[in-house]
Write an enzyme that holds these catalytic residues in place. Structure first.
Site, PDB file in Angstrom:
ATOM      1  N   ASP A 295       0.855  -1.179   0.000  1.00  0.00           N
ATOM      2  CA  ASP A 295       0.000   0.000   0.000  1.00  0.00           C
ATOM      3  C   ASP A 295       0.895   1.233   0.000  1.00  0.00           C
ATOM      4  O   ASP A 295       1.940   1.246   0.662  1.00  0.00           O
ATOM      5  CB  ASP A 295      -0.874   0.020   1.258  1.00  0.00           C
ATOM      6  CG  ASP A 295      -2.213  -0.652   1.005  1.00  0.00           C
ATOM      7  OD1 ASP A 295      -2.671  -0.632  -0.140  1.00  0.00           O
ATOM      8  OD2 ASP A 295      -2.776  -1.204   1.961  1.00  0.00           O
ATOM      9  N   GLU A 336      -7.387  13.375   7.241  1.00  0.00           N
ATOM     10  CA  GLU A 336      -7.587  14.341   6.166  1.00  0.00           C
ATOM     11  C   GLU A 336      -8.690  15.324   6.518  1.00  0.00           C
ATOM     12  O   GLU A 336      -8.569  16.539   6.323  1.00  0.00           O
ATOM     13  CB  GLU A 336      -7.939  13.622   4.853  1.00  0.00           C
ATOM     14  CG  GLU A 336      -6.795  12.829   4.260  1.00  0.00           C
ATOM     15  CD  GLU A 336      -6.800  11.384   4.759  1.00  0.00           C
ATOM     16  OE1 GLU A 336      -7.423  11.127   5.811  1.00  0.00           O
ATOM     17  OE2 GLU A 336      -6.189  10.528   4.103  1.00  0.00           O
ATOM     18  N   MET A 369     -16.573   9.474  -2.273  1.00  0.00           N
ATOM     19  CA  MET A 369     -16.877  10.839  -1.843  1.00  0.00           C
ATOM     20  C   MET A 369     -17.632  10.772  -0.520  1.00  0.00           C
ATOM     21  O   MET A 369     -18.148   9.718  -0.131  1.00  0.00           O
ATOM     22  CB  MET A 369     -17.692  11.586  -2.911  1.00  0.00           C
ATOM     23  CG  MET A 369     -19.108  11.038  -3.098  1.00  0.00           C
ATOM     24  SD  MET A 369     -20.084  12.040  -4.262  1.00  0.00           S
ATOM     25  CE  MET A 369     -19.298  11.603  -5.802  1.00  0.00           C
ATOM     26  N   LYS A 381     -17.394  16.174  -1.050  1.00  0.00           N
ATOM     27  CA  LYS A 381     -15.934  16.253  -1.156  1.00  0.00           C
ATOM     28  C   LYS A 381     -15.445  14.860  -1.540  1.00  0.00           C
ATOM     29  O   LYS A 381     -15.900  13.858  -0.970  1.00  0.00           O
ATOM     30  CB  LYS A 381     -15.338  16.670   0.196  1.00  0.00           C
ATOM     31  CG  LYS A 381     -13.826  16.561   0.299  1.00  0.00           C
ATOM     32  CD  LYS A 381     -13.376  16.806   1.741  1.00  0.00           C
ATOM     33  CE  LYS A 381     -13.791  15.621   2.636  1.00  0.00           C
ATOM     34  NZ  LYS A 381     -13.430  15.823   4.051  1.00  0.00           N
TER      35      LYS A 381
END
Length: 666
Positions: A295, A336, A369, A381
């Site tokens: 990953d 985030e 999203m 977003k």
């Protein structure tokens, strides 16, 4: 260390039990030879060896020590593993558990009474009573009792880091944990049982090598037995004790005595490195890996993609973009999402969470999203392609500069997140991630080993190619979904390759189970740990690189010592065969190229060397041959020169030195 050696010495005698020894056919034959010499000592009249009591006593002693030294190597390797089990056992303790009842009240019980599905409250200072997943709250957890790492880790509900292990301590805040195992089935219980298990699952290569050693032993046994009638036919009488010495010295005693220790030590090395291997197969398979699937996030990069800039499009006011970005991140508890809130706050855009009541739209791998529906307005977003498709579906137009600005962010190695309000795209959030220092050099080492690296990332192709180039991976898969990982594993395996991968989420579980070497993070989900055949206790995805090196070191050590053991037989042949026959066939003196002083000294010198070489090689078997990244052909030549040629020359020197030493006492 003294305690470890003392226990290994006691175990060496316990392992003399024939029921235990029969699992190692080479040493079992040596033990049978030892018993035969003992019978000749106890009943010399039946064997006609009344005049050989002194000689047979020496031979018996050396043979016994040969078996004991071999047992000591295995016992010492097992002891080192059990020391790790003791560390894990200290982490496992019976503690109080605050079980939550259906009505929300707390019932204090013993952790041993907890069952799968129970919910427990764990507060600051409490020991987590059992394995489980955090279903509510956030906490800083000290996992040093298991991982050895002093730095606490942050775990929260709804993130990738929800799994907790019994025996670790909460050092701040509080969490609600849903227990996922019954007593006796916890992670620590399984690890302790695995490490202390008397039976070690052998890897295919080890089984094949063991078969070869058995065949060699049978061949030499047949040769030695048939020597008696052949020699008798030509009028040569052979002594039984010398025949036993010949058999013991010619069969691959050295590798036979060290083979099990090498495998156990390989598992122990990864354990001391903070990785628990479910079997010896997993460690050995790591040495044969051709392809590694990694990953990007957390392995190649730090994984903390944080908002660095708001980039408006099509003349949109930046403040409006920030306000909508905040709305889409209100209920986003990922790093985030938090970074978007912090960056907006730094730009003096704040939002009172309590003022908003709407429908939360969680992130899904399919939709790519997330957002909020509030007062009839849809705020979203997500990935640029997903937001573009969403806007078009709702009758909107994608701004012409969206693609250009998102490409610019991607080319800089960042990740663009598009933000929209209903059918209007407002702009982009620039998320930055950083490639870990030194990772490029590690991939270069893997390339020297002939190992191909494949990076999986959910980023768009432009971002993926930038990160791939910076990290130095051989290939990458952009915008990958969970099914892409298992697909690439199967594709590589279909080409006859051995595949390794790391993962921590439930969506990684199928690929971890399919891979030949699957390393799950201890901080990951229970499903990932159950599917993998290794668990990294301190949750460092880059550990896979060290695990592969350890696996290759295990294979190299086994191959090197096997080469050395078989090469030894060549030298011992020139010591024993001339000594056996020189009195009846004087011409055999020509084969006495070491110029040993007498037949009895030659035989005893070879036997003593055969016994001494095992303890001398124990440190190498436990530590492993030093591994230097190079291709298979270079490794083969290197091992043949060092352990093949060296395995022929060293016994000549050793046997001669022992013979010279015997001159002082013989």
């Amino acid at each position: 260390m003294k305690q470890l050696i003392g226990k290994a010495l006691l175990d060496s005698f316990r392992k003399l039990n024939p029921l235990v020894m029969k699992s190692n056919p080479v040493l079992f034959v040596v033990e049978l030879g030892t018993v035969l010499i003992l019978l000749m000592l106890l009943f010399p009249k039946y064997f006609g060896t009344e005049d050989q009591v002194g000689w047979n006593t020496v031979v018996f002693s050396v043979l016994l020590f040969t078996v004991l030294f071999a047992n000591f190597a295995e016992a010492l390797a097992e002891g080192r593993g059990k020391a790790q089990a003791d560390t894990l056992r200290r982490a496992k303790r019976d503690t109080e558990a605050k079980r939550l009842k259906a009505d929300g009240s707390v019932q204090v019980i013993s952790s041993g009474e907890l069952r799968k599905g129970d919910r427990v409250l764990v507060e600051t200072g409490d020991i987590i009573p059992g394995d489980g997943d955090i279903i509510d709250g956030l906490a800083s957890i000290d996992e040093s009792a298991i991982t050895g790492e002093s730095a606490p880790v942050i775990k929260r509900a709804g993130s990738d880091q929800t799994s907790v292990t019994g025996g670790t301590r909460v050092i701040s805040d509080s969490i609600v944990v849903k227990i996922t195992t019954n007593p006796g089935d916890s992670f620590l219980d399984r690890m302790i049982m695995l490490i202390e298990g008397a039976k070690r699952q052998k890897a295919p290569n080890e089984i094949a090598l063991n078969t070869v050693l058995i065949v060699f032993t049978l061949i030499f046994l047949i040769v030695v037995v048939t020597l008696v009638p052949i020699a008798s036919y030509v009028g040569i009488e052979l002594d039984i004790s010398v025949l036993v010495v010949l058999l013991v010295c010619l069969i691959p005693t050295t590798i036979g005595g060290l083979l099990s220790a090498i495998g156990i030590a390989g598992m122990d090395r990864v354990t001391r490195f903070g990785v628990i291997a479910m079997s010896g197969k997993a460690v050995e398979a790591a040495g044969d890996v051709n392809t590694i699937i990694l990953d990007k996030t957390g392995t190649i990069t730090y994984g903390n993609r944080l908002a660095a800039e708001f980039v408006p499009v099509a003349g949109v006011d930046q403040k409006e973009l920030m306000e909508v970005a905040v709305l889409t991140s209100l209920f986003d508890d990922t790093p985030e999402g938090s970074s978007v809130m912090m960056l907006a706050q730094a730009n003096h855009v704040v939002c009172d969470v309590k003022a908003y009541e709407g429908e939360i739209i969680p992130f899904t791998a399919e939709e790519r999203m997330s957002g909020l529906n509030y007062k009839g307005v849809h705020y979203r977003k997500g990935a640029v392609s997903a937001i573009s498709a969403y806007v078009r579906e709702h009758g909107g137009m994608v701004p012409p500069d969206l693609e250009e600005k998102s490409a610019r962010i991607s080319l800089q190695g960042g990740t663009p997140l598009a933000v929209c309000k209903d059918s209007q795209v407002l702009g982009l959030i620039y998320l930055k991630d950083t490639v870990k220092p030194g990772i490029r050099e590690r991939f270069e080492e893997l390339r020297k080993m002939g190992i191909r690296t494949v990076m999986c990332t959910g980023d768009n192709p432009l971002t993926a190619v930038t990160i791939a180039k910076e990290a130095g991976v051989d290939d990458f898969i952009a915008e990958s979904k969970p099914e892409d990982k298992i697909r690439i594993v199967r594709e590589e395996q279909a080409q006859g390759k051995m595949v390794a991968m790391t993962g921590d989420g439930t969506n990684d579980a199928p690929a971890l189970a399919q891979a030949d070497v699957g390393i799950a993070m201890n901080s990951g989900t229970t499903a990932a740990k159950e599917a993998a055949n290794m668990v990294d206790l301190d949750s460092d995805p880059t550990k896979i690189l060290q695990v592969i090196s350890i696996g290759k070191q295990l294979l190299m050590t086994r191959g090197a010592l096997t080469t050395f053991s078989i090469a030894n037989d060549f030298s011992k042949y020139f010591a024993i065969i001339p000594a056996m026959l020189v009195e009846q066939v004087p011409e055999m003196q020509l084969l006495n190229i070491m110029n040993l002083q007498s037949p009895s000294s030659a035989v005893l010198s070879a036997l003593l060397f055969n016994a001494i070489i095992i303890p001398l090689l124990i440190p190498l078997a436990l530590r492993g041959v030093r591994y230097v990244p190079m291709n298979a052909n270079q490794l083969l030549v290197r091992n043949l020169l060092i352990y093949g040629v060296g395995g022929i020359i060293f016994p000549f020197i050793g046997i001669k030195l022992i013979d010279m030493g015997l001159q002082l006492f013989w």
